[in-house]
Write a protein that holds these residues in place. Structure first.
Motif, short mmCIF file in Angstrom:
data_model
loop_
_atom_site.label_atom_id
_atom_site.label_comp_id
_atom_site.label_asym_id
_atom_site.label_seq_id
_atom_site.Cartn_x
_atom_site.Cartn_y
_atom_site.Cartn_z
N SER A 139 0.85 -1.19 0.00
CA SER A 139 0.00 0.00 0.00
C SER A 139 0.88 1.24 0.00
CB SER A 139 -0.91 0.02 1.23
OG SER A 139 -1.46 1.30 1.45
N ALA A 140 0.79 2.03 -1.06
CA ALA A 140 1.59 3.25 -1.14
C ALA A 140 1.21 4.23 -0.03
CB ALA A 140 1.42 3.91 -2.51
N THR A 141 -0.08 4.24 0.33
CA THR A 141 -0.55 5.13 1.39
C THR A 141 0.09 4.75 2.73
OG1 THR A 141 -2.66 5.47 0.27
CG2 THR A 141 -2.57 5.99 2.62
N SER A 142 0.09 3.46 3.03
CA SER A 142 0.72 3.00 4.27
C SER A 142 2.23 3.21 4.23
CB SER A 142 0.41 1.52 4.51
OG SER A 142 -0.97 1.32 4.69
N GLY A 143 2.81 3.01 3.05
CA GLY A 143 4.25 3.21 2.89
C GLY A 143 4.66 4.65 3.14
N ARG A 144 3.86 5.59 2.66
CA ARG A 144 4.16 7.01 2.90
C ARG A 144 4.11 7.33 4.39
NH1 ARG A 144 4.37 11.79 0.20
NH2 ARG A 144 3.83 13.65 1.40
N LYS A 145 3.14 6.74 5.07
CA LYS A 145 3.00 6.96 6.51
C LYS A 145 4.22 6.41 7.26
CE LYS A 145 -0.40 6.38 10.22
NZ LYS A 145 -0.68 7.81 10.40
N ILE A 146 4.69 5.24 6.85
CA ILE A 146 5.88 4.65 7.45
C ILE A 146 7.08 5.56 7.19
CG2 ILE A 146 7.52 2.73 7.33
CD1 ILE A 146 5.09 0.94 6.65
N PHE A 147 7.21 6.03 5.96
CA PHE A 147 8.33 6.88 5.56
C PHE A 147 8.39 8.15 6.40
CE2 PHE A 147 10.26 10.29 3.14
CZ PHE A 147 11.37 9.71 2.58
N LEU A 148 7.25 8.78 6.59
CA LEU A 148 7.21 10.08 7.27
C LEU A 148 7.11 9.99 8.79
CD1 LEU A 148 4.81 12.05 4.89
CD2 LEU A 148 7.30 12.26 5.04
N GLU A 149 6.48 8.91 9.30
CA GLU A 149 6.12 8.91 10.72
C GLU A 149 6.76 7.82 11.56
OE1 GLU A 149 1.87 8.98 11.10
OE2 GLU A 149 1.62 10.52 9.56
N GLU A 269 6.26 -0.08 -2.29
CA GLU A 269 5.15 0.41 -3.08
C GLU A 269 5.11 1.93 -3.11
OE1 GLU A 269 2.42 -0.52 -5.83
OE2 GLU A 269 3.39 -2.05 -4.60
N PHE A 270 5.38 2.54 -1.96
CA PHE A 270 5.41 4.01 -1.90
C PHE A 270 6.54 4.56 -2.76
CE2 PHE A 270 7.37 7.68 0.42
CZ PHE A 270 6.50 8.64 -0.08
N LEU A 271 7.74 4.01 -2.61
CA LEU A 271 8.87 4.49 -3.39
C LEU A 271 8.64 4.28 -4.89
CD1 LEU A 271 11.77 3.16 -1.13
CD2 LEU A 271 10.97 5.53 -1.33
N ALA A 272 7.99 3.16 -5.23
CA ALA A 272 7.72 2.87 -6.64
C ALA A 272 6.66 3.81 -7.22
CB ALA A 272 7.26 1.41 -6.80
N SER A 273 5.96 4.52 -6.36
CA SER A 273 4.94 5.47 -6.84
C SER A 273 5.53 6.85 -7.10
CB SER A 273 3.81 5.59 -5.81
OG SER A 273 4.22 6.33 -4.67
N LEU A 274 6.80 7.05 -6.72
CA LEU A 274 7.44 8.37 -6.84
C LEU A 274 7.99 8.56 -8.25
CD1 LEU A 274 9.22 8.53 -3.38
CD2 LEU A 274 7.02 9.52 -4.03
N LYS A 275 7.12 8.80 -9.18
CA LYS A 275 7.53 8.97 -10.57
C LYS A 275 7.47 10.43 -11.00
CE LYS A 275 5.88 4.33 -11.66
NZ LYS A 275 4.95 3.50 -12.45
#
Length: 275
Positions: A139-149, A269-275
């Motif tokens: 989940s890119a949404t969950s991945g972003r949360k992990i990345f930031l928080e 998934e989050f990193l793979a969404s950073l296009k």
């Protein structure tokens, strides 16, 4: 609301589950599936098999995870079949992690035999083997949360995405257009093997005995410059430097200790969404 009805054994639960199972919202359908499977009424496996045939990726992931917690030969048979599909290369990569996690919980001989065939496929030089099941399905949404928080991961301490994060490591905007998912995964689980050019780590030892670590940065002809996670940009006169040693990657190699495989999959998934 469904969980509250289930906990209270409310008589309205069956009707609520029927409605939720057909709702447009995937999370609601998933919740209904999980509660139905735990209700103990009728076969819990057959409805899950139906989802494996026609559900969304999220529903299929939940169905497989739910199967892993259902005792009995019927669930064992489905899980053994799923592992065999994985071995044959016929299982969607987004489902690999759930299948392997479910299979690891079983004691059935057929499941264990299928798992042994899977493990036999490992190549000796494949350093990512234990984490390849995290390449897809997150989940890119969950991945972003992990990345930031997520404090223990500390991703945003060094890396920047948009306006958020630090600048010790590479800025990650557009990283997916430059690198493969395998590279992104390797950066998380084997960081010392995948140091980005220009972000090599140095240990600067001064003549007075003090030492400082950081990422090498361009400097003047008479200075050494590093960007330290703790202290920011630091400049040293070359005349004050006793020696400079190459250090390990500034990226911590403890990600696999502080994050679950599902967390790592979400980050990929989050990193793979950073296009």
């Amino acid at each position: 609301a469904l969980n509250r009805l289930a906990a209270a054994k409310d008589t309205q639960l069956p009707a609520a589950l029927e409605i939720a199972a057909k709702d447009k919202a995937e999370p609601l359908r998933i919740a209904a599936t999980s509660i139905r499977a735990k209700s103990g009424k009728g076969s819990a496996v057959a409805p899950l098999q139906a989802i494996l045939s026609s559900g969304t990726i999220g529903e299929k992931q939940n169905a497989i995870a739910t199967l892993g917690s259902i005792p009995g030969a019927e669930a064992d048979g489905v899980i053994a079949s799923l592992v065999s599909e994985l071995v044959a290369g016929k299982l969607a990569s987004e489902l690999h992690l759930e299948v392997l996690e479910a299979a690891d919980k079983r004691t059935d001989a057929n499941v264990k035999a299928a798992l042994d065939k899977f493990k036999a496929q490992r190549k000796a030089d494949d350093t990512l083997w234990n984490y390849r099941m995290t390449l897809a399905g997150g989940s890119a949404t969950s991945g972003r949360k992990i990345f930031l928080e997520r404090v223990e991961a500390s991703c945003a301490r060094c890396h920047k995405v948009g306006a958020d994060g630090g600048e010790v490591g590479p800025v990650l905007d557009g990283i997916a257009a430059k690198q493969t998912r395998e590279y992104l995964l390797a950066s998380l689980v084997t960081p010392n093997a995948t140091i980005a050019p220009g972000f090599e780590s140095l240990i600067v030892v001064l003549k007075d005995g003090r030492n400082f670590a950081g990422v090498a940065k361009p400097g003047g002809p008479d200075e050494v410059v590093i960007n330290s996670v703790e202290d920011g940009v630091m400049k040293f006169k070359k005349t004050d430097v006793a020696k400079i040693q190459k250090g390990q990657s500034a990226m911590p190699d403890t990600m696999v200790l502080v994050l679950s495989k599902r967390d790592i999959r979400d980050l990929v998934e989050f990193l793979a969404s950073l296009k």
